[in-house]
Design an enzyme around this catalytic site. Sequence first.
Site, PDB file in Angstrom:
ATOM      1  N   ASP A 279      53.876  63.599  77.118  1.00 57.81           N
ATOM      2  CA  ASP A 279      52.542  64.026  77.198  1.00 57.81           C
ATOM      3  C   ASP A 279      51.433  62.884  76.690  1.00 57.81           C
ATOM      4  O   ASP A 279      50.358  62.924  77.418  1.00 57.81           O
ATOM      5  CB  ASP A 279      52.383  65.137  76.246  1.00 57.81           C
ATOM      6  CG  ASP A 279      53.039  66.454  76.745  1.00 57.81           C
ATOM      7  OD1 ASP A 279      53.504  66.163  77.791  1.00 57.81           O
ATOM      8  OD2 ASP A 279      53.273  67.459  76.083  1.00 57.81           O
ATOM      9  N   GLU A 305      53.947  63.845  86.853  1.00 57.30           N
ATOM     10  CA  GLU A 305      53.689  62.402  86.482  1.00 57.30           C
ATOM     11  C   GLU A 305      52.626  62.007  87.770  1.00 57.30           C
ATOM     12  O   GLU A 305      52.457  60.752  87.880  1.00 57.30           O
ATOM     13  CB  GLU A 305      54.719  61.510  86.306  1.00 57.30           C
ATOM     14  CG  GLU A 305      55.730  61.314  87.500  1.00 57.30           C
ATOM     15  CD  GLU A 305      56.741  62.348  87.697  1.00 57.30           C
ATOM     16  OE1 GLU A 305      57.699  62.137  88.314  1.00 57.30           O
ATOM     17  OE2 GLU A 305      56.442  63.722  87.069  1.00 57.30           O
TER      18      GLU A 305
END
Length: 389
Positions: A279, A305
Amino acid sequence: MPAWRIDWRALIEKNRAFAPQLLEQNIRRLRLAAPWIPPLNLMHLWLFWLRQPESVNEALWRQGVLAAHAGMLVFYAVLALVAWYLARRPELVRLRQLSVSVAVIGTLGFAALLSAIDQLVTSNITPLLIGCTLVALVFLHRPLSALWLFSLTLALFLFGIQQTQSVPDVLLSNQVNGLSSCAIGLLLAWLQWRNFIQINTQKQRLQAQAKLLEEQNYTLSYLAEHDPLSGLLNRRAFNHIVERELLRCQRTQQPLCLLLLDLDHFKAINDRFGHPLGDAVIKRMATLLSSQVRGLDSLARLGGEEFMLLLSDCDREQGLQIAEKLRQLIESQLQVVDGKAVAVTVSIGMSYLDAGQLSSYESLYVASDRALYSAKQEGRNRVKMAAPS
């Protein structure tokens, strides 16, 4: 605290909290009420001027009434002008407070004076009752101020009628009636103040609820269009922007580029360092990209991503330069995140529309995805370009 006890400190704080609204209301009411008094004074002056006195007491009474109403006429005429001026000058707080105080004290003073003058020929104290009632209903008073005002008025009235009323029974009756008149004024003032506090408290509560609702609506609107982790636009909001930009570019004959960015080996980062670090990488990625895009560009996180960047008014050569700059920036700036050597790189697939070229968002996205797949196949950490079909 027992239910019967009064929290004086809280009451005083509440009174102070509503002081600006109280002053504004009183100025507005003074501006509306003051112009009505001089015409009434003129009418009284005319009527009493026509009356010829038949005794010494009646002559003194007539003279006193004429002088009182003449004074009231000038007093309220000046007050009307002052109130009209102050209604447009909210910054003159002290002068506003003074004008309201003068109006209230003057009104009660004239009422007590006229009632005392009337004792020369009659036992009437109607002016006092009217004055106390009008002051209580027209103006707003804090409870302690009202107590002080009506107590002072009663004292002035009692002193005045002792000078002009010589019949003991009438004097006692008028003293009691004067006390009742001031008590009625005090009660009406207290009820007015209580109603004023309740209304403004409710208004503040409604304003606070409206503000909270507005903030909640803004939060919901923000969450509906933004990715909660990165703070970037989400896919839904980004799709709307791209569709709108495509129409604009077709209308203005301007080029554009669409970049699809995908972090290399991101799953391995999560598996090795844990999702919290993953994160952190996403957040750093979003910050880096946001620092490089222009104001007319749009940046979104599609999920996981993957990121997407729309470059408006940008041809393919400029798009390739920007994409390569972003690739190098990420490679150099994401070597270490939160003290961990992650060595993040990114693969970028780019599609483009030349000036005047027509295409759909779906075609652009498919071309960018195809170019991204090519970049992944050729070893990652590179930029590839494809034209929409």
